[in-house]
Design a protein around this motif. Structure first.
Motif, PDB file in Angstrom:
ATOM      1  N   GLU A 245     -11.158-121.813  18.304  1.00 28.31           N
ATOM      2  CA  GLU A 245     -11.540-121.362  19.650  1.00 28.31           C
ATOM      3  C   GLU A 245     -11.843-122.555  20.554  1.00 28.31           C
ATOM      4  O   GLU A 245     -11.405-122.588  21.711  1.00 28.31           O
ATOM      5  CB  GLU A 245     -12.738-120.421  19.603  1.00 28.31           C
TER       6      GLU A 245
ATOM      7  N   ARG B  31      -6.072-115.632  25.359  1.00 29.57           N
ATOM      8  CA  ARG B  31      -5.682-114.216  25.352  1.00 29.57           C
ATOM      9  C   ARG B  31      -6.563-113.359  24.474  1.00 29.57           C
ATOM     10  O   ARG B  31      -6.900-112.245  24.845  1.00 29.57           O
ATOM     11  CB  ARG B  31      -4.216-114.090  24.958  1.00 29.57           C
ATOM     12  N   SER B  32      -6.896-113.831  23.286  1.00 32.33           N
ATOM     13  CA  SER B  32      -7.763-113.027  22.424  1.00 32.33           C
ATOM     14  C   SER B  32      -8.445-113.893  21.381  1.00 32.33           C
ATOM     15  O   SER B  32      -7.944-114.959  21.016  1.00 32.33           O
ATOM     16  CB  SER B  32      -6.965-111.918  21.722  1.00 32.33           C
TER      17      SER B  32
ATOM     18  N   SER C 134     -10.394-113.148  17.609  1.00 30.48           N
ATOM     19  CA  SER C 134     -10.809-112.177  16.590  1.00 30.48           C
ATOM     20  C   SER C 134     -11.737-112.871  15.597  1.00 30.48           C
ATOM     21  O   SER C 134     -11.654-114.083  15.398  1.00 30.48           O
ATOM     22  CB  SER C 134      -9.599-111.559  15.877  1.00 30.48           C
TER      23      SER C 134
ATOM     24  N   VAL D 216      -7.258-117.032  17.136  1.00 32.04           N
ATOM     25  CA  VAL D 216      -7.248-117.104  18.593  1.00 32.04           C
ATOM     26  C   VAL D 216      -5.796-117.056  19.053  1.00 32.04           C
ATOM     27  O   VAL D 216      -4.929-117.685  18.448  1.00 32.04           O
ATOM     28  CB  VAL D 216      -7.903-118.411  19.091  1.00 32.04           C
ATOM     29  N   SER D 217      -5.566-116.312  20.109  1.00 30.51           N
ATOM     30  CA  SER D 217      -4.257-116.290  20.755  1.00 30.51           C
ATOM     31  C   SER D 217      -4.447-116.870  22.147  1.00 30.51           C
ATOM     32  O   SER D 217      -5.380-116.509  22.865  1.00 30.51           O
ATOM     33  CB  SER D 217      -3.747-114.848  20.835  1.00 30.51           C
TER      34      SER D 217
ATOM     35  N   GLN E 281      -0.724-119.308  18.463  1.00 33.53           N
ATOM     36  CA  GLN E 281      -1.679-118.633  17.594  1.00 33.53           C
ATOM     37  C   GLN E 281      -2.466-119.729  16.879  1.00 33.53           C
ATOM     38  O   GLN E 281      -1.897-120.763  16.515  1.00 33.53           O
ATOM     39  CB  GLN E 281      -0.974-117.758  16.555  1.00 33.53           C
TER      40      GLN E 281
END
Length: 157
Positions: free
Chosen positions: A15, A31-32, A34, A50-51, A60
């Motif tokens: 991250e 973007r995301s 998790s 992380v995306s 990714q």
């Protein structure tokens, strides 16, 4: 939709790295994020994947542990059209990392980057072997690419 994307393995910094890269490159976004399930020993609740996108290219990233560190065998080639773009990217990406040769550097996460202007390929593609030799020798002596230095080597008698 992009069907192939780089997948980066980090040891706990996925991250942080994604946020850093998104801050360096325009047209980029996180973007995301998790997380590992709370009931997993040692990693529960921490960031798993992380995306993110850098200048429209999707990446990714996984916090997979220390087993697989980055090497120079894989690097990201960044086209930098002007000296000011080269200077900015070089300064930001190399902070806390280490400079290499010929426009290569390692960032603070150990990932390798090449910050290169298109003029380098043009000069090296000249049919005159003396000119290309001078450009190649000039480039090999550089850490960060200097466009004026490349042009001077090309134009030298």
């Amino acid at each position: 939709m992009q069907t192939i994307s780089p997948f980066l393995w980090f040891d706990g910094q996925a991250e942080e790295a994604a946020r850093f890269y998104v801050s360096v490159f325009t047209n980029s976004e996180l973007r995301s994020v998790s997380r590992y399930p709370d009931d997993m020993p040692d990693v529960g609740g921490t960031v798993m994947a992380v995306s993110f996108a850098l200048d429209g290219l999707e990446f990714q990233a996984l916090n997979g542990g220390p087993q697989f560190p980055f090497t120079e065998a894989i690097s990201f080639f960044v086209r930098a059209d002007t000296q000011s773009v080269i200077d900015d990217l070089w300064l930001r990406l190399s902070e806390g990392g280490e400079p290499g040769r010929c426009g290569w550097l390692k960032d603070r996460f150990g990932l390798s980057w090449q910050v290169v202007p298109p003029i380098l390929g043009e000069l090296l593609g000249d049919p005159d072997p003396e000119r290309t030799g001078r450009v190649m020798r000039a480039m090999l002596a550089m850490t960060k690419i200097d466009i004026a230095g490349l042009r001077a080597a090309y134009a030298a008698p």
